[in-house]
Design a protein around this motif. Structure first.
Motif, PDB file in Angstrom:
ATOM      1  N   ARG A 148      -6.547   0.330   7.714  1.00  0.00           N
ATOM      2  CA  ARG A 148      -7.425  -0.859   7.681  1.00  0.00           C
ATOM      3  C   ARG A 148      -6.577  -2.169   7.842  1.00  0.00           C
ATOM      4  O   ARG A 148      -6.793  -3.430   8.075  1.00  0.00           O
ATOM      5  CB  ARG A 148      -8.254  -1.057   6.360  1.00  0.00           C
ATOM      6  CG  ARG A 148      -9.500  -0.059   6.262  1.00  0.00           C
ATOM      7  CD  ARG A 148     -10.432  -0.624   5.387  1.00  0.00           C
ATOM      8  NE  ARG A 148      -9.661  -0.310   4.067  1.00  0.00           N
ATOM      9  CZ  ARG A 148      -9.824   0.454   3.201  1.00  0.00           C
ATOM     10  NH1 ARG A 148     -10.763   1.845   3.635  1.00  0.00           N
ATOM     11  NH2 ARG A 148      -9.556   0.834   2.182  1.00  0.00           N
ATOM     12  N   HIS A 149      -5.108  -2.166   7.446  1.00  0.00           N
ATOM     13  CA  HIS A 149      -4.153  -3.154   7.633  1.00  0.00           C
ATOM     14  C   HIS A 149      -3.256  -3.222   8.834  1.00  0.00           C
ATOM     15  O   HIS A 149      -2.366  -4.190   8.825  1.00  0.00           O
ATOM     16  CB  HIS A 149      -3.416  -3.082   6.177  1.00  0.00           C
ATOM     17  CG  HIS A 149      -3.935  -3.474   4.967  1.00  0.00           C
ATOM     18  ND1 HIS A 149      -4.995  -2.740   4.406  1.00  0.00           N
ATOM     19  CD2 HIS A 149      -4.304  -4.583   4.157  1.00  0.00           C
ATOM     20  CE1 HIS A 149      -5.440  -3.181   3.296  1.00  0.00           C
ATOM     21  NE2 HIS A 149      -5.000  -4.400   3.198  1.00  0.00           N
ATOM     22  N   ILE A 171       0.765  -1.157   0.157  1.00  0.00           N
ATOM     23  CA  ILE A 171      -0.084  -0.114   0.001  1.00  0.00           C
ATOM     24  C   ILE A 171       0.992   1.197   0.019  1.00  0.00           C
ATOM     25  O   ILE A 171       0.685   2.187  -0.763  1.00  0.00           O
ATOM     26  CB  ILE A 171      -1.019  -0.137   1.211  1.00  0.00           C
ATOM     27  CG1 ILE A 171      -1.914  -1.243   1.199  1.00  0.00           C
ATOM     28  CG2 ILE A 171      -1.873   1.363   1.219  1.00  0.00           C
ATOM     29  CD1 ILE A 171      -2.845  -1.400   2.262  1.00  0.00           C
ATOM     30  N   SER A 212      -6.450   5.862   4.945  1.00  0.00           N
ATOM     31  CA  SER A 212      -7.518   4.856   5.242  1.00  0.00           C
ATOM     32  C   SER A 212      -6.980   3.533   5.164  1.00  0.00           C
ATOM     33  O   SER A 212      -7.391   2.840   5.632  1.00  0.00           O
ATOM     34  CB  SER A 212      -8.625   5.579   4.737  1.00  0.00           C
ATOM     35  OG  SER A 212      -9.157   6.585   5.339  1.00  0.00           O
ATOM     36  N   ASP A 213      -6.597   3.410   3.677  1.00  0.00           N
ATOM     37  CA  ASP A 213      -6.315   2.103   3.344  1.00  0.00           C
ATOM     38  C   ASP A 213      -5.043   1.477   4.038  1.00  0.00           C
ATOM     39  O   ASP A 213      -5.378   0.158   4.550  1.00  0.00           O
ATOM     40  CB  ASP A 213      -5.443   2.339   1.928  1.00  0.00           C
ATOM     41  CG  ASP A 213      -6.740   2.807   0.718  1.00  0.00           C
ATOM     42  OD1 ASP A 213      -7.838   2.159   0.933  1.00  0.00           O
ATOM     43  OD2 ASP A 213      -6.347   3.429  -0.399  1.00  0.00           O
ATOM     44  N   SER A 265      -2.818   4.958  -2.888  1.00  0.00           N
ATOM     45  CA  SER A 265      -3.435   4.444  -1.736  1.00  0.00           C
ATOM     46  C   SER A 265      -3.569   5.637  -0.855  1.00  0.00           C
ATOM     47  O   SER A 265      -3.136   7.060  -1.075  1.00  0.00           O
ATOM     48  CB  SER A 265      -2.417   3.578  -1.345  1.00  0.00           C
ATOM     49  OG  SER A 265      -0.849   4.288  -0.967  1.00  0.00           O
TER      50      SER A 265
END
Length: 291
Positions: free
Chosen positions: A42-43, A29, A38-39, A35
């Motif tokens: 989430r990880h 990402i 927020s992306d 990216s």
């Protein structure tokens, strides 16, 4: 010491079973220009989120006593994607070290890792050697073998320190005497067991002896150069102005010339400018991360 013994002991290290998948996802990402914060959020697992919030709220990012950063998206925006990757890659290993143990200087380790990552990236992008993203990751992770020795080979760790203190051997010489290999080999072997890409594991393995690498030679070279130059840096005196920085460290071009031929005066200027700007950029982050 038999290499099979080292390998078998490393295979039993399971404290970070999700490390390869988390790192692969998050770094993928980070490298994706499309990216977003927020992306990334989430990880991340809770430990990563907590550390990122802590650093973002440190005085060195100018946020303490001014505003409180409570969302991971805001924290990532303050810290930046590059520095974020350092937290993800280093935090699980650094957490193994007892901060009060005088045989391991945790702050020095963190500082050196950050500087090496930044310089490896800068040298790669300015010399067109290797992949700068891979060089950055390799630079950050190049010394994790030292932490593995400290945590999982305690008797050998003590023997190494005796050789360093009593016989004035370098750490590499002492490791070779005790293990017949160095911390680069041990760190890279563990990363290989965790399926970390070979472009990175080769750079970790050979960062003290780049001439031994048979593959990914350019990535190995810039990790070696980043590590070498990071040991020469004094933040108190080297970052006052660019001209003095370049003058003091001019001889470093000879090291780079081992791997990249025909360096012109314009090339020299570009390389030193990239390194100088990289060091300026990580200065505040280093203080915030170590605090």
């Amino acid at each position: 010491m038999d290499n099979d013994y080292i390998h078998d002991k490393l295979k039993k290290i399971e404290l970070l079973p999700t490390f390869p998948s988390i790192v692969g996802e998050v770094l993928g990402i980070i490298e994706d220009p499309m990216s977003s914060a927020s992306d990334l959020a989430r990880h991340m697992d809770p430990s990563m989120v907590g550390e990122i919030l802590r650093i973002a709220n440190s005085a060195y990012f100018g946020t303490r006593n001014f505003r409180n950063i409570t969302t991971i998206e805001h924290a990532i925006a303050v810290i930046g994607y590059k520095q974020l990757s350092h937290i993800i890659l280093q935090m699980p290993f650094v957490s193994m070290v007892n901060g009060n143990d005088k045989t391991f200087d945790r702050n020095k380790f963190i500082r050196h890792s950050i500087i090496c990552g930044a310089l490896s990236d800068a040298i790669s992008s300015s010399t067109f050697l290797g992949n700068s993203n891979e060089a950055y990751i390799s630079g950050i992770m190049h010394d994790i073998g030292i932490i593995i020795i400290y945590r999982y080979f305690k008797d050998q760790w003590d023997s190494i320190n005796i050789l360093i203190n009593d016989k004035q051997l370098t750490r590499i010489e002492a490791e070779q005497e005790v293990f017949s290999v160095d911390h680069g080999y041990i760190g890279a072997t563990l990363l290989e067991l965790w399926n970390v890409p070979k472009q990175i594991t080769d750079s970790v393995m050979f960062h003290h002896n780049p001439e031994s690498a048979e593959e990914n030679i350019d990535n190995v070279a810039v990790t070696f150069l980043g590590n070498t130059f990071s040991n020469q840096i004094d933040f108190k005196t080297d970052l006052v102005n660019f001209v003095d920085f370049m003058t003091v460290h001019r001889d470093f071009i000879e090291q780079i010339a081992r791997f990249r031929k025909n360096i012109s005066s314009n090339d020299e200027m570009r390389i030193f400018r990239k390194m100088y700007d990289a060091l300026k950029g990580v200065n505040n982050y280093i203080e915030g991360a170590i605090e």
